[in-house]
Design a protein around this motif. Structure first.
Motif, mmCIF file in Angstrom:
data_model
loop_
_atom_site.group_PDB
_atom_site.id
_atom_site.type_symbol
_atom_site.label_atom_id
_atom_site.label_comp_id
_atom_site.label_asym_id
_atom_site.label_seq_id
_atom_site.Cartn_x
_atom_site.Cartn_y
_atom_site.Cartn_z
ATOM 1 N N ALA A 94 0.839 -1.206 0.000
ATOM 2 C CA ALA A 94 0.000 0.000 0.000
ATOM 3 C C ALA A 94 0.871 1.252 0.000
ATOM 4 O O ALA A 94 0.607 2.210 -0.722
ATOM 5 C CB ALA A 94 -0.930 -0.004 1.212
ATOM 6 N N ALA A 95 1.955 1.206 0.797
ATOM 7 C CA ALA A 95 2.842 2.376 0.882
ATOM 8 C C ALA A 95 3.528 2.631 -0.458
ATOM 9 O O ALA A 95 3.663 3.771 -0.886
ATOM 10 C CB ALA A 95 3.884 2.169 1.985
ATOM 11 N N PHE A 118 -5.945 0.467 3.931
ATOM 12 C CA PHE A 118 -6.438 1.696 3.300
ATOM 13 C C PHE A 118 -5.414 2.273 2.319
ATOM 14 O O PHE A 118 -4.210 2.091 2.484
ATOM 15 C CB PHE A 118 -6.735 2.776 4.343
ATOM 16 C CG PHE A 118 -7.932 2.481 5.222
ATOM 17 C CD1 PHE A 118 -8.829 1.479 4.907
ATOM 18 C CD2 PHE A 118 -8.153 3.236 6.366
ATOM 19 C CE1 PHE A 118 -9.933 1.229 5.708
ATOM 20 C CE2 PHE A 118 -9.254 2.992 7.182
ATOM 21 C CZ PHE A 118 -10.142 1.987 6.850
ATOM 22 N N ARG A 119 -5.904 3.018 1.338
ATOM 23 C CA ARG A 119 -5.044 3.833 0.481
ATOM 24 C C ARG A 119 -4.395 4.869 1.393
ATOM 25 O O ARG A 119 -5.076 5.510 2.188
ATOM 26 C CB ARG A 119 -5.931 4.501 -0.581
ATOM 27 C CG ARG A 119 -5.219 5.206 -1.685
ATOM 28 C CD ARG A 119 -6.197 5.681 -2.757
ATOM 29 N NE ARG A 119 -7.203 6.584 -2.192
ATOM 30 C CZ ARG A 119 -8.483 6.291 -2.017
ATOM 31 N NH1 ARG A 119 -8.966 5.121 -2.392
ATOM 32 N NH2 ARG A 119 -9.320 7.162 -1.490
ATOM 33 N N ARG B 462 6.209 12.816 11.017
ATOM 34 C CA ARG B 462 4.757 12.801 11.111
ATOM 35 C C ARG B 462 4.113 12.602 9.741
ATOM 36 O O ARG B 462 3.096 11.948 9.608
ATOM 37 C CB ARG B 462 4.289 14.144 11.667
ATOM 38 C CG ARG B 462 3.356 14.044 12.821
ATOM 39 C CD ARG B 462 2.925 15.462 13.120
ATOM 40 N NE ARG B 462 3.130 15.812 14.506
ATOM 41 C CZ ARG B 462 2.401 15.337 15.507
ATOM 42 N NH1 ARG B 462 1.472 14.461 15.279
ATOM 43 N NH2 ARG B 462 2.629 15.717 16.730
ATOM 44 N N ARG B 463 4.739 13.204 8.724
ATOM 45 C CA ARG B 463 4.169 13.089 7.377
ATOM 46 C C ARG B 463 4.259 11.659 6.843
ATOM 47 O O ARG B 463 3.567 11.298 5.902
ATOM 48 C CB ARG B 463 4.875 14.068 6.423
ATOM 49 C CG ARG B 463 4.365 15.492 6.557
ATOM 50 C CD ARG B 463 4.825 16.363 5.405
ATOM 51 N NE ARG B 463 6.279 16.564 5.421
ATOM 52 C CZ ARG B 463 6.886 17.511 6.140
ATOM 53 N NH1 ARG B 463 6.173 18.331 6.879
ATOM 54 N NH2 ARG B 463 8.199 17.630 6.107
ATOM 55 N N ASN B 464 5.132 10.837 7.435
ATOM 56 C CA ASN B 464 5.222 9.434 7.016
ATOM 57 C C ASN B 464 4.111 8.571 7.610
ATOM 58 O O ASN B 464 3.936 7.429 7.206
ATOM 59 C CB ASN B 464 6.566 8.827 7.477
ATOM 60 C CG ASN B 464 7.701 9.217 6.569
ATOM 61 O OD1 ASN B 464 7.482 9.678 5.457
ATOM 62 N ND2 ASN B 464 8.921 9.016 7.040
ATOM 63 N N TRP B 465 3.399 9.105 8.611
ATOM 64 C CA TRP B 465 2.363 8.304 9.277
ATOM 65 C C TRP B 465 1.102 8.293 8.437
ATOM 66 O O TRP B 465 0.592 9.341 8.065
ATOM 67 C CB TRP B 465 2.069 8.893 10.663
ATOM 68 C CG TRP B 465 1.211 7.999 11.532
ATOM 69 C CD1 TRP B 465 1.656 7.142 12.495
ATOM 70 C CD2 TRP B 465 -0.219 7.879 11.509
ATOM 71 N NE1 TRP B 465 0.600 6.492 13.063
ATOM 72 C CE2 TRP B 465 -0.568 6.905 12.490
ATOM 73 C CE3 TRP B 465 -1.235 8.454 10.769
ATOM 74 C CZ2 TRP B 465 -1.886 6.520 12.738
ATOM 75 C CZ3 TRP B 465 -2.551 8.068 11.014
ATOM 76 C CH2 TRP B 465 -2.866 7.119 11.996
ATOM 77 N N HIS B 466 0.619 7.098 8.110
ATOM 78 C CA HIS B 466 -0.645 6.991 7.369
ATOM 79 C C HIS B 466 -1.536 5.938 7.999
ATOM 80 O O HIS B 466 -1.047 4.942 8.523
ATOM 81 C CB HIS B 466 -0.385 6.624 5.908
ATOM 82 C CG HIS B 466 0.361 7.678 5.170
ATOM 83 N ND1 HIS B 466 -0.170 8.925 4.930
ATOM 84 C CD2 HIS B 466 1.602 7.679 4.644
ATOM 85 C CE1 HIS B 466 0.723 9.640 4.267
ATOM 86 N NE2 HIS B 466 1.808 8.913 4.089
#
Lengths: 255, 502
Positions: A94-95, A118-119, B462-466
């Motif tokens: 996904a990443a 999730f996307r 933080r921007r790498n967290w999804h």
């Protein structure tokens, strides 16, 4: 036509011997009973143990029939275990692809979604785990149909349900499409389920190469496909790499 | 220029793992090796530190090979480790004096009772933020000093060294007997009972109280800082971070703002809440600990709720009862029924940790009727983890004065969908899993990458967290309340089971 394969004959003899005996047997007893060198018997037993057909008692070192033999007809890999073993690789897919990932298995002629990532754009999405999808109109389903000859039986011989005008509905066309999937080792669907959406999937294999599920991505057709409407080759590589990584973790040697 | 990566080493309770991450925080390769658990007596748990070091020697090069990455492409190494596990080794030979005493080990129970009876005992929690309990390192050091003949004298002369697992690995990586660096980070030091929580230094009164010579202790350093360069296994690579595993997970989940919390679900489970630059003293049975310290910046503190038995209950269900073949099958079995059938399992196997802290409690299964099947038991196993989470979240809300809005989760048990839904249901807040479930390793990698400039700052991380998955609460409020009431009554039945020997 080649003659019978000796090691399979011997393996079968070991299983019969264990099934007939009332208790557990040691490697020495098995070797003597079958007139095999001890080392040969041990090698066969270790392979049978690896595939789950025999189990070794950790205290005595003796062997008995394995639990997997009892479930030969049904799925040998628990779907929750499949999710647990695949979760890291599904996340990585996904990443890399920036698309949502699903893992599916066959349930009564449909695709059961056993895992969903999730996307990775932090938009609102709902977890689809547990939902069912048609086999002939999804990339996951077509992979499962292509590599599991039993899975197609439930589809019957009549025309298949059309979801869009691009859904493959003629059994003859589906057969041809599945042959192509077997050849290249992955499947795609382009607007066959929903207009504007496409997907790519590849098989997850367990011991001996047996297909136990499929992993794939799906999303907007303009992201999944190139300008000519063909699946993006970089995405295909990501999906196939993820499928191979999960397969390797499950013990499929060459994949 | 070739792509560069960061390697994390997670020295955990059951295994040691090496993971290589890329700049987007994506996992590139994983290698892992389990080590033996030694149980020489009831309540004793030990690890062979040499076996753990040998495992690292083997899996670190394997991880590079699997990723097709050369040593020169590794920007830094970060270490996360099982906390409080106590080791003493010989400075000159590098040989451990005994096997490491693991955090679950309760051999110091009598010693802790004896120490707690002293008038100065009340100073301990004020100074270090932790209650005086067998869980932490200092009583174990004291136990070793008392048990091994001549050890105290050698410790006073600085011939033997104490460390938790990160100290042991860093010392060996940087040369061992030949000039190895003897250091620890603030998060690990905050778990010994020997560090002053505000000065972040070893405290003389605490050292006196436990009778631990200062000469054997490692130097306390920030969590992210280039400590030195590895001379073996990964020669030439900078060691940029060390954190206790739970603090590493807090970092990996990018809980950098006060009020952000995560729960890691493993053998045990650990909820940590970032409380910012000031330590919050708990009145509801939680621990005050250091969350992390980035270089020379002030330390960030956390409130922590450790739950002793969560995944371990599933393991017991598998190994002790043999009702399932693998841990994930608990979900399959639990789904054969619609509810718990009135059955509750409280896994107080070695007492209860937060928020109860009842060492005399022992586990119970209540509500048994002839109706109960193994499916109901499986459900009760999963629900035990959910309700234990609810208890500590309630305590955390009370201590911090904040209401938890969302729970970030990670760890192996997050693969269990039914459990995650159940947690969302009993907490009545969304439960969110990040894209990388390996947050302990990711946190160690983030911290190390930050130290060497591989990542610029916390915001970049933080921007790498999804979000990878989210479970929304869907339980009827009345049912939630009645189930919680049943759970609390089940918990009460565990209290006072173990009686003092007459």
């Amino acid at each position: 036509m080649p003659g019978p394969v000796q090691s399979i004959q011997r393996g079968a003899a070991i299983l019969r011997l264990l099934a007939r005996s009332s208790g557990k047997l040691g490697v020495g007893e098995i070797a003597t009973s079958l007139g095999l060198p001890r080392g040969t018997a041990h090698g066969l037993l270790r392979t049978l143990q690896l595939v789950g057909f025999v189990e070794q008692d950790s205290a005595t070192g003796k062997y008995q029939l394995g639990a997997a033999l009892l479930h030969l007809g049904t799925s040998y890999l628990d779907v929750n275990e499949l999710r647990s073993r695949a979760i890291n690789w599904a996340d990585a897919l996904a990443a890399r692809s920036c698309e949502s990932v699903k893992i599916g298995t066959v349930l009564d002629g449909q695709v059961l979604v056993v895992h969903h990532v999730f996307r990775p754009d932090d938009t609102l999405q709902t977890l689809d785990v547990g939902s069912l999808m048609p086999m002939h109109a999804t990339a996951l389903g077509k992979v499962l149909l292509a590599f599991d000859s039993g899975a197609g039986a439930a589809l019957g011989n009549g025309p298949l349900e059309a979801y869009t005008r691009r859904t493959i509905v003629a059994p003859k066309d589906l057969t041809r499409s599945l042959a192509g999937i077997r050849e290249v080792g992955w499947a795609a669907q382009v607007e066959e389920m929903t207009v504007g959406e496409a997907g790519i999937a590849a098989p997850i294999r367990g011991h001996g190469g047996l297909v136990v599920g499929a992993i794939g991505i799906s999303g907007a057709v303009e992201r999944i496909c190139d300008a000519k409407g063909q699946p993006n080759t970089a995405l295909v590589t990501f999906v196939r790499d993820a499928a191979r990584a999960v397969s390797r973790d499950l013990g499929a040697a060459r994949w | 220029m070739a792509t560069r990566y960061v390697m994390s080493i997670d020295q955990g309770t059951t295994s040691t793992r090496c993971i290589i991450f890329d700049q987007q925080g994506r996992l590139v390769s994983v290698t892992q090796r389990e080590h033996r658990q030694h149980f020489p007596q009831p309540g004793w748990v030990e690890h062979d530190a040499v076996e753990i070091w040998r495992n690292l020697e083997r899996i670190a090069p394997e991880a590079l090979k699997q990723a097709g990455v050369g040593l020169e492409q590794v920007a830094a190494i970060g270490i996360a480790n099982q906390r409080e596990t106590t080791l003493v080794w010989d400075r000159h030979t590098g040989a451990p004096l005994r096997r490491a005493i693991v955090w679950q080990d309760t051999r110091t129970t009598a010693l802790v009772d004896e120490l707690a009876a002293r008038p100065e005992a009340s100073m301990v929690q004020k100074r270090c933020g932790l209650p005086l309990a067998t869980y932490f390192s200092a009583p174990r050091i004291r136990w070793l000093l008392d048990d091994v003949p001549g050890l105290r004298e050698r410790a006073e002369r600085g011939e033997v060294l104490f460390g938790t697992m990160e100290s042991w690995l860093i010392w060996n990586l940087t040369g061992g007997p030949d000039g190895g660096l003897h250091l620890t980070d603030v998060t690990n030091a905050s778990r010994t009972l020997l560090m002053d929580l505000t000065t972040l230094e070893w405290d003389d009164d605490l050292l006196d109280f436990f009778g631990v010579p200062r000469a054997m202790l490692p130097q306390i350093r920030p969590s992210t800082e280039t400590y030195g360069v590895a001379r073996t296994v990964l020669p030439g690579v900078r060691i940029g971070a060390a954190l206790g595993d739970q603090q590493a997970a807090l970092f990996g989940q990018t809980c950098f703002a006060p009020g952000e919390a995560k729960c890691t679900y493993g053998t045990g489970s650990f909820l940590l809440l970032n409380t910012g630059k000031d330590p919050v003293r708990s009145t509801h049975g939680l621990l005050t600990t250091v969350g992390y310290q980035v270089g020379a910046e002030p330390a960030v503190y956390a409130l922590e709720a450790p739950i002793a038995v969560t995944g371990a209950l599933v393991q017991w269900f598998r190994d002790g009862l043999g009702l399932i073949n693998s841990a994930p099958e608990i979900e399959t079995l639990a789904k054969t029924v619609d509810d718990n059938g009135g059955c509750y399992i409280v896994p107080a196997f070695a007492g209860l940790f937060a928020p109860h802290w009842r060492s005399e409690a022992r586990g119970v299964i209540v509500g048994l009727t002839s109706y109960i099947t193994k499916g109901h038991l499986a459900r009760a196993v999963l629900e035990a983890t959910a309700w234990q989470t609810r208890e500590v979240v309630d305590a955390m809300n009370a201590d911090s004065g904040l209401d938890l809005r969302v729970l970030k989760v990670d760890g192996g048990m997050t693969a269990d969908n039914l459990l995650m839904q159940c947690i969302a249901d009993v907490l009545d807040v969304p439960v969110v899993r990040p894209m990388v479930a390996e947050t302990v390793s990711l946190g160690a990698a983030y911290a190390a990458g930050l130290a060497v400039g591989y990542w610029p700052d916390l915001e970049g991380l933080r921007r790498n967290w999804h979000r990878a998955a989210q479970w929304l609460p869907s339980m009827d409020p009345a049912r939630r309340e009645s189930e919680y009431d049943n759970w609390r009554r089940a918990v009460e039945r565990t209290f006072g089971w173990l009686q003092p020997r007459r």
